[in-house]
Design an enzyme around this catalytic site. Sequence first.
Site, PDB file in Angstrom:
ATOM      1  N   TRP A 190     -13.354  28.716 -31.384  1.00  0.00           N
ATOM      2  CA  TRP A 190     -12.988  27.369 -31.834  1.00  0.00           C
ATOM      3  C   TRP A 190     -12.738  27.359 -33.339  1.00  0.00           C
ATOM      4  O   TRP A 190     -11.843  26.663 -33.824  1.00  0.00           O
ATOM      5  CB  TRP A 190     -14.113  26.382 -31.485  1.00  0.00           C
ATOM      6  N   HIS A 191     -13.516  28.137 -34.084  1.00  0.00           N
ATOM      7  CA  HIS A 191     -13.394  28.136 -35.541  1.00  0.00           C
ATOM      8  C   HIS A 191     -12.119  28.823 -36.028  1.00  0.00           C
ATOM      9  O   HIS A 191     -11.637  28.514 -37.128  1.00  0.00           O
ATOM     10  CB  HIS A 191     -14.610  28.811 -36.176  1.00  0.00           C
ATOM     11  N   GLY A 192     -11.593  29.762 -35.267  1.00  0.00           N
ATOM     12  CA  GLY A 192     -10.389  30.429 -35.740  1.00  0.00           C
ATOM     13  C   GLY A 192      -9.867  31.442 -34.748  1.00  0.00           C
ATOM     14  O   GLY A 192     -10.621  32.009 -33.946  1.00  0.00           O
TER      15      GLY A 192
END
Length: 501
Positions: free
Chosen positions: A327-329
């Site tokens: 989700w973060h990257g």
Amino acid sequence: MLFNSPEFIFLFLPLTLFFFFMLGRKGYYQGAIAFLVAASLLFYAWWNPPYLALLIFSIFFNYTVGSALSKRLILSVSPKLLLVLGIAVNLALIGYFKYANFFVYNVSFILGKTFNFDQIILPLAISFFTFQQITYLVDAYRGETQDYSFLEYCLFVTFFPQLIAGPIVHHKEVMPQFANKSIYRFNPEDLAVGVTIFSIGLIKKVLIADIAGLYATPVFNAAASGELLTFYDAWSGALFYTFQLYFDFSGYSEMAIGAARMFGIKLPLNFNSPYKAVNISDFWRRWHITLSNFLRDYLYIPLGGNRKGELRRNLNLIITMLLGGLWHGAGWTFVLWGGLHGVYLCLNHQWRSCRKFLGHDLKKSNWWSRTISCFITFIAVVFGWVLFRADNLDSASLMVQTMLGINGISLSASMVTFKKLLIILFLFIWLIPNSQQWMEQYKPALNLPVVKTYSNWYSQVWKKLQWQPNQTFGIIIGVLLFIAIKTILTAVDSEFLYFNF
């Protein structure tokens, strides 16, 4: 438009406040909401106007599906199929814009072929407003949503303080507040509390996070270029990034809470002194709290949580954290960072199980055991942040090896300067209460944790120093705010780190 930009501080925010309360004072409540929605859309479009269409489509689509799921709109489609369709469309959008390039790159690497695929620009905040609306769809399917108007739903999604980088707001937390007519009347206390928290966040961002970044960035850039780092340089770079991310995210979270509070709206707490955590589970109860809650409620628990034995629980934790990392990257460094934290959580649970087996009372502890636990947790988090920040796996590996002393232990000539600054930052995060504790009697945010009792002298000192809307604190905050704004006017605007996610 950035929270730490002159156009936001001196133009957008005061004008939005003025017209919102002017409409509210005349009783035009729906007009005030409509104006705030329009202002929020302008705030979003300031970054890249073409992507405003994506946000508007997302709002219309999810409100329509949510209305059908909650039986306000009759469609000849089964609720379960409609929910699957709604989630699939949301994930398809985020998958295309955020992960398409990552997917094509890995397919090209595996097949040894080059595919012509234009670089896709990541729409700002797509992860946040997508997840926020997925929770709405799931709750609508469960029958847990109320009959919200389209205008209220638009404000729920677009409200500018939380639109860009969270918190991931739950509809039950803020939408009932829009129906409270008192928020449409100017409240001096709300303004004083909001301005204070916003100022604290701005000070953290400009005077701490950005300065820490000046020390962290060259180290990670050197690692990315393959330069051999000293043991101390690697540790100082990792620690300065650890503090940069802390104060950057903490600063943004407080600016979001402060800006919302000026309008009489309370946002949920998203950041609660995570480096004071005594174990990794405690860390995730304190860091990006709304994301942690989302992953727990809409992923970990539906997967089975801890209800099907230890092996299944550990597998669910690993899956949840891998997806949380993704989700973060869109990068293997983020996937491995999430997986590392999944392993941390599994080890923490196994340690607790072992202690229970040995007859230890997990509810009892003393200061030295908490101190050791806090230190171990902090070091584990620092190693994780190396993966989180590194440009690629090679540079992350180089940093970690150097930090472990595999490449030898040597010190830097700049050690004394760095050491003093790092000590100050350590004292700041570990000894000083956070802004929510400092202003606890004014309840600045939702879901505030119970403040733990400290030693008598410590509690008495900070009780006397608690914030009050008086002249003394006004002067102190005013001076620090003046320094921060002066820095803004003479420096290049720097984005918040979580804008990239």
